[in-house]
Design a protein around this motif. Structure first.
Motif, mmCIF file in Angstrom:
data_model
loop_
_atom_site.group_PDB
_atom_site.id
_atom_site.type_symbol
_atom_site.label_atom_id
_atom_site.label_comp_id
_atom_site.label_asym_id
_atom_site.label_seq_id
_atom_site.Cartn_x
_atom_site.Cartn_y
_atom_site.Cartn_z
ATOM 1 N N GLU A 72 52.005 -19.282 62.372
ATOM 2 C CA GLU A 72 51.814 -19.585 63.877
ATOM 3 C C GLU A 72 51.426 -18.103 64.692
ATOM 4 N N ASP A 73 50.596 -18.206 65.334
ATOM 5 C CA ASP A 73 50.128 -16.919 66.059
ATOM 6 C C ASP A 73 49.607 -15.803 65.061
ATOM 7 N N ARG A 74 49.183 -16.358 63.980
ATOM 8 C CA ARG A 74 48.609 -15.416 63.003
ATOM 9 C C ARG A 74 47.327 -14.850 63.329
ATOM 10 N N PRO A 75 46.961 -13.421 63.186
ATOM 11 C CA PRO A 75 45.875 -13.176 63.632
ATOM 12 C C PRO A 75 44.542 -13.443 62.477
ATOM 13 N N GLU A 76 43.611 -13.249 62.932
ATOM 14 C CA GLU A 76 42.557 -13.305 61.540
ATOM 15 C C GLU A 76 42.581 -12.105 60.872
ATOM 16 N N ILE A 77 42.283 -12.210 59.645
ATOM 17 C CA ILE A 77 42.222 -11.169 58.714
ATOM 18 C C ILE A 77 40.914 -10.980 58.296
ATOM 19 N N VAL A 78 40.404 -9.686 58.137
ATOM 20 C CA VAL A 78 39.485 -9.241 57.269
ATOM 21 C C VAL A 78 39.578 -8.265 56.273
ATOM 22 N N PHE A 79 39.787 -8.465 55.129
ATOM 23 C CA PHE A 79 40.319 -7.464 53.857
ATOM 24 C C PHE A 79 38.972 -6.358 53.926
ATOM 25 N N VAL A 80 39.184 -5.107 53.717
ATOM 26 C CA VAL A 80 38.521 -4.151 53.464
ATOM 27 C C VAL A 80 38.980 -3.182 52.297
ATOM 28 N N THR A 81 38.089 -3.218 51.209
ATOM 29 C CA THR A 81 38.733 -2.818 50.043
ATOM 30 C C THR A 81 37.478 -2.360 49.329
ATOM 31 N N ALA A 82 37.895 -1.344 48.377
ATOM 32 C CA ALA A 82 36.758 -0.678 47.289
ATOM 33 C C ALA A 82 36.711 -1.685 45.993
ATOM 34 N N PHE A 83 37.440 -2.784 45.925
ATOM 35 C CA PHE A 83 37.594 -3.510 44.779
ATOM 36 C C PHE A 83 37.440 -4.974 44.837
ATOM 37 N N GLU A 84 35.967 -5.196 44.287
ATOM 38 C CA GLU A 84 35.599 -6.765 44.278
ATOM 39 C C GLU A 84 36.546 -7.589 43.878
ATOM 40 N N HIS A 85 37.174 -7.206 42.618
ATOM 41 C CA HIS A 85 37.933 -8.451 42.156
ATOM 42 C C HIS A 85 39.275 -8.963 42.781
ATOM 43 N N PHE A 86 39.357 -8.528 44.208
ATOM 44 C CA PHE A 86 40.547 -8.966 44.716
ATOM 45 C C PHE A 86 40.187 -10.222 45.517
ATOM 46 N N ALA A 87 38.740 -10.553 45.660
ATOM 47 C CA ALA A 87 38.176 -11.568 46.428
ATOM 48 C C ALA A 87 38.847 -12.924 46.179
ATOM 49 N N PRO A 88 39.053 -13.461 45.063
ATOM 50 C CA PRO A 88 39.711 -14.721 45.091
ATOM 51 C C PRO A 88 40.831 -14.856 45.642
ATOM 52 N N ASP A 89 41.675 -13.695 45.908
ATOM 53 C CA ASP A 89 43.082 -13.654 46.197
ATOM 54 C C ASP A 89 42.907 -13.458 47.727
ATOM 55 N N ALA A 90 41.864 -12.878 48.137
ATOM 56 C CA ALA A 90 41.611 -12.894 49.609
ATOM 57 C C ALA A 90 41.384 -14.309 50.488
ATOM 58 N N PHE A 91 40.620 -14.908 49.634
ATOM 59 C CA PHE A 91 40.115 -16.079 50.534
ATOM 60 C C PHE A 91 41.468 -17.183 49.943
ATOM 61 N N SER A 92 42.168 -17.046 49.189
ATOM 62 C CA SER A 92 43.069 -17.892 48.854
ATOM 63 C C SER A 92 44.460 -17.641 50.211
ATOM 64 N N VAL A 93 44.276 -16.439 50.720
ATOM 65 C CA VAL A 93 45.193 -16.322 51.887
ATOM 66 C C VAL A 93 44.339 -16.609 53.346
ATOM 67 N N ASP A 94 43.376 -17.506 53.039
ATOM 68 C CA ASP A 94 42.568 -17.739 54.197
ATOM 69 C C ASP A 94 42.237 -16.535 55.426
ATOM 70 N N ALA A 95 41.331 -15.545 54.565
ATOM 71 C CA ALA A 95 40.829 -14.346 55.467
ATOM 72 C C ALA A 95 39.554 -14.712 55.787
ATOM 73 N N ALA A 96 39.120 -14.276 56.842
ATOM 74 C CA ALA A 96 37.957 -14.568 57.421
ATOM 75 C C ALA A 96 36.724 -13.914 56.773
ATOM 76 N N ASP A 97 36.954 -12.636 56.293
ATOM 77 C CA ASP A 97 35.912 -12.100 55.484
ATOM 78 C C ASP A 97 36.623 -11.034 54.678
ATOM 79 N N TYR A 98 35.536 -10.427 53.533
ATOM 80 C CA TYR A 98 36.123 -9.629 52.530
ATOM 81 C C TYR A 98 34.981 -8.647 52.602
#
Length: 251
Positions: A72-98
């Motif tokens: 509830e009232d969760r802001p949108e999340i865009v992950f910013v990282t130097a490592f591409e291997h986190f992508a599966p975990d990022a989208f599993s938490v419903d990130a808007a982008d990576y």
């Protein structure tokens, strides 16, 4: 006005993002934080619409912070990282982008547009509105992984696709989905009139191409409606120009 919170343990990274955001209309940076604890407090106090969130920081990770945010009232999340291997975990938490560092302006702008659309759709859904997609005689839907399981993604919502090692990133107007399939296998299932292959690592919806750029002799880039830039492979240039290039001038 979209309210943005920047979270990164490096001041240079914060400054770079803030500089880019100052050139995007409809965006206001309301604060920044250098670790997850400060970010959690800032989210409560500032109520940002979007958080640009680094993943690897001293102490608690950005991924853990995003996973623990209340629905509830969760802001949108865009992950910013130097490592591409986190992508599966990022989208599993419903990130808007990576976004991968160093962040390009066009990709940041695309992420902002996507987050804005997600917010609008969330509001519309709360008001009982529905988004309706057309059917297709080709593959019409793909089961993709999300935070709490899998959802059925309508192919008509996909704007462009890019390869990511053993996966593909299915980019929609509101978020990206990571899906395990090869580009060649995907090409056999997609309607080429709707999603055209423009590179060995990319498909694009032709109707969303707003500009053709020629950065060098023989090279071609496609600029999409939301600002994303997709490179056309050398062997695809002629077909792309024949399909979506300007019509020849009449004699």
């Amino acid at each position: 006005m979209m309210r943005v919170l920047i979270v990164d343990d490096e001041q240079l990274a914060i400054d770079r993002l803030a500089g880019f955001l100052s050139d995007i209309d409809g965006v206001e940076v309301v604060g920044n934080a250098c670790n997850a604890r400060a970010a959690s407090q800032a989210i409560v106090e500032l109520h940002p619409d979007l958080v640009l969130l680094d993943i690897q920081m001293p102490g608690r990770s950005g991924m853990a912070l995003a996973a623990d945010l209340p629905a509830e009232d969760r802001p949108e999340i865009v992950f910013v990282t130097a490592f591409e291997h986190f992508a599966p975990d990022a989208f599993s938490v419903d990130a808007a982008d990576y976004l991968l560092k160093p962040v390009r302006f066009d990709r940041l702008k695309q992420a902002i547009v996507r987050a804005q659309r997600r917010i609008r759709l969330s509001i519309a859904a709360a008001q009982g509105e529905k988004v309706v997609a057309e059917t297709s005689r080709y593959l019409r839907e793909i089961w993709v992984s999300v935070r709490d399981g899998q959802v059925r993604l309508d192919v008509e919502l996909i704007e462009w696709i890019e390869a990511a090692k053993d996966y593909v990133l299915l980019h929609t107007a509101t978020r990206s989905y990571l899906h395990r399939i090869s580009m060649s296998a995907l090409e056999e299932k997609l309607d080429p009139e709707a999603l055209m292959r423009v590179h060995r690592s990319a498909f694009v919806r032709p109707s969303l191409v707003e500009k053709l750029e020629r950065p060098g002799k023989g090279s071609l880039n496609l600029v999409l409606r939301d600002g994303a830039i997709v490179q056309v492979g050398p062997s695809y240039v002629k077909d792309v120009l024949r399909r979506i290039g300007p019509a020849p001038a009449s004699q």
